[in-house]
Design a protein around this motif. Structure first.
Motif, short mmCIF file in Angstrom:
data_model
loop_
_atom_site.label_atom_id
_atom_site.label_comp_id
_atom_site.label_asym_id
_atom_site.label_seq_id
_atom_site.Cartn_x
_atom_site.Cartn_y
_atom_site.Cartn_z
N PRO A 72 0.85 -1.21 0.00
CA PRO A 72 0.00 0.00 0.00
C PRO A 72 0.87 1.25 0.00
CG PRO A 72 -0.60 -1.50 1.80
CD PRO A 72 0.68 -2.01 1.23
N SER A 73 0.38 2.31 -0.60
CA SER A 73 1.12 3.57 -0.59
C SER A 73 1.33 4.06 0.84
CB SER A 73 0.37 4.62 -1.40
OG SER A 73 0.35 4.27 -2.76
N ALA B 113 -3.06 2.97 5.86
CA ALA B 113 -2.49 2.67 7.17
C ALA B 113 -3.21 1.47 7.79
CB ALA B 113 -2.58 3.89 8.09
N ALA B 114 -4.54 1.43 7.62
CA ALA B 114 -5.32 0.32 8.18
C ALA B 114 -4.94 -1.00 7.51
CB ALA B 114 -6.81 0.61 8.01
N LEU B 115 -4.76 -0.98 6.18
CA LEU B 115 -4.38 -2.21 5.47
C LEU B 115 -3.00 -2.68 5.91
CD1 LEU B 115 -5.68 -1.51 1.84
CD2 LEU B 115 -6.61 -3.13 3.50
N ARG B 116 -2.08 -1.73 6.10
CA ARG B 116 -0.74 -2.10 6.57
C ARG B 116 -0.81 -2.72 7.97
NH1 ARG B 116 4.26 0.09 4.48
NH2 ARG B 116 3.86 0.95 2.41
N ALA B 117 -1.62 -2.11 8.85
CA ALA B 117 -1.72 -2.61 10.22
C ALA B 117 -2.33 -4.01 10.23
CB ALA B 117 -2.54 -1.65 11.07
N LEU B 118 -3.41 -4.20 9.45
CA LEU B 118 -4.07 -5.51 9.41
C LEU B 118 -3.12 -6.57 8.84
CD1 LEU B 118 -7.63 -4.43 8.26
CD2 LEU B 118 -7.13 -5.76 10.32
N ASP B 119 -2.31 -6.16 7.86
CA ASP B 119 -1.41 -7.11 7.22
C ASP B 119 -0.35 -7.65 8.17
OD1 ASP B 119 -1.07 -8.55 4.92
OD2 ASP B 119 0.33 -7.15 4.02
N LYS B 120 -0.07 -6.88 9.24
CA LYS B 120 0.94 -7.31 10.22
C LYS B 120 0.41 -8.39 11.15
CE LYS B 120 4.09 -3.39 10.64
NZ LYS B 120 4.18 -2.07 11.25
N LEU B 121 -0.92 -8.61 11.14
CA LEU B 121 -1.53 -9.47 12.15
C LEU B 121 -1.56 -10.94 11.75
CD1 LEU B 121 -4.51 -7.18 13.19
CD2 LEU B 121 -2.30 -7.48 14.35
N HIS C 174 -2.06 -3.45 -7.32
CA HIS C 174 -1.60 -2.36 -6.50
C HIS C 174 -1.02 -2.86 -5.21
CE1 HIS C 174 -2.25 1.99 -5.37
NE2 HIS C 174 -1.68 1.99 -6.54
N TYR C 175 -1.66 -3.86 -4.68
CA TYR C 175 -1.36 -4.23 -3.32
C TYR C 175 -1.79 -5.66 -3.12
CZ TYR C 175 -2.15 -4.62 1.66
OH TYR C 175 -2.15 -5.05 2.94
N SER C 176 -0.89 -6.53 -2.72
CA SER C 176 -1.28 -7.90 -2.48
C SER C 176 -0.99 -8.28 -1.04
CB SER C 176 -0.54 -8.84 -3.43
OG SER C 176 0.57 -8.21 -4.01
N PRO C 177 -1.96 -8.09 -0.16
CA PRO C 177 -1.76 -8.47 1.24
C PRO C 177 -1.64 -9.99 1.34
CG PRO C 177 -4.04 -7.81 0.88
CD PRO C 177 -3.33 -7.62 -0.41
#
Ligand code: TXA
Ligand code: MG
Length: 344
Positions: free
Chosen positions: A151-152, A297-305, A231-234
């Motif tokens: 994510p950006s 920011a939310a996608l980055r935080a969720l991806d850490k979980l 764009h983004y592959s969680p």
């Protein structure tokens, strides 16, 4: 060896700006805040500097960059001709999150445009960005300052997480205010066409110049190479509930839990009361502007979980909601390791 330097977003320290400008002039990279997302800046007219961008991001070099200006005078350095329709848009939206695709000058390297005859240009509405461009006295090429496929970044810490060790300097002026990228508008066709929805809505553009085209996804892919890439592959699957499907939240969560999956939710307006406590719930605020601002920011935080599935509440695809849904739909592609590329 990546230095993160804090700056006042309203009155940035001139000594720091000078130092950052010298790094850019020497052909190296500096990440800096804009009103949309953090950018990874380089001398937009120097092919060696541009190559550093692609290497640091891990980005395919046929995906062209946006050149950032601090004054209208710089426009003639990069655009060979400014179509009539672009003037009222520049007047209305610069500085701001509107990128215009214009015919390029010979001075713009192929590496900035992916070999296209056009160049994407914008003037960011952020005093740190404007000060840096002015001090470097160059158009700055600046893609979003994330590793390709992430994510950006909307904070300097996001940039650091992705690019530390790969770039010398990050200018930290706090979280960005819009939170998703600029609108990319092709001004070389008539009427102009949106190639990427973003911070300036179609409605706002049409209020200035009348009816424009919303490019079909096929057209868009042909004309805006960046939109071809995922764009983004969680690592988790993203299940996007479109506006009409938000009633399925409970069912989606329950069936994932029954499959013994680790579940997270990204919620906008839905209540979370009935969701079991084992589910990680992140809220993205009450207005669509709040959603845009906190989405990445939310996608980055969720991806850490280390989740198996993220159930995401969509918004109505209207106004800024068009850009929010565009980013969410890209994130919702089923994860495919390694290619970073999608045909659909
Ligand atoms: O808000 C933003 O635009 C941020 C900040 C840093 O300014 N920058 C940004 O850059 O999002 P980037 O590189 O992540 O996205 C650039 C987009 C891509 O979709 C690319 O395909 C498109 O602009 N683009 C660039 N040059 C183009 C051109 N000549 N014709 C069509 N599309 C172009
Ligand atoms: Mg990007």
């Amino acid at each position: 060896n990546t230095r993160m330097v804090a700056l006042d977003p309203i009155a940035p320290n001139p000594a720091v700006i000078e130092e950052a400008a010298a790094i850019i002039q020497a052909g190296q990279l500096v990440a800096f805040p804009t009103e949309t997302v953090y950018g990874l800046g380089a001398d937009g007219l120097n092919p060696t500097a541009l190559r550093h961008i692609y290497t640091a991001k891990g980005r395919p070099s046929d995906n062209p960059l946006i050149l950032h200006l601090a004054s209208i005078e710089q426009l003639s350095l990069v655009a060979s001709h400014v179509p009539e329709v672009a003037y009222p848009l520049i007047q209305a939206f610069w500085p701001g999150p509107l990128t215009l695709v214009l015919p390029k000058t010979a001075g713009v390297p192929d590496l900035a445009t992916g070999g296209l005859a056009t160049v994407a240009v914008r003037m960011p509405a952020h005093l740190v960005a404007l000060a840096l461009i002015k001090a470097a006295d160059l158009p700055l090429a600046a893609p979003s300052a994330n590793r390709s496929g992430r994510p950006s970044p909307t904070t300097a810490q996001h940039v650091f997480d992705d690019l530390h060790g790969r770039i010398p300097m990050i200018l930290d002026a706090g979280p960005t205010c819009i939170g998703l990228e600029s609108t990319v508008l092709d001004a070389t066709c008539s009427p102009p066409a949106i190639l990427r929805p973003g911070g300036i809505t179609q409605e706002a553009i049409e209020a200035v110049i009348g009816r424009i085209q919303e490019a079909t996804s096929l057209e868009q892919r042909r004309r805006s190479p960046g939109t071809r890439y995922r764009h983004y592959s969680p690592s988790a699957r993203v299940l996007l509930l479109e506006e009409a499907e938000t009633g399925m939240l409970q069912t989606a969560v329950t069936s994932a839990l029954q499959r013994n999956e680790r579940v997270g939710c990204l919620l906008y307006q839905l209540e979370a009361e009935a969701i079991p406590p084992s589910v990680m719930v992140t809220r993205v605020g009450g207005s669509v502007e709040d959603y845009a601002q906190s989405l990445f920011a939310a996608l980055r935080a969720l991806d850490k979980l280390d989740l198996d599935i993220i159930v995401v509440e969509g918004v109505q695809a209207k106004g800024l909601g068009v850009a929010v849904m565009d980013r969410l739909r890209r994130a919702a592609f089923p994860p495919k390791p390694s290619t970073g590329f999608t045909e659909s």
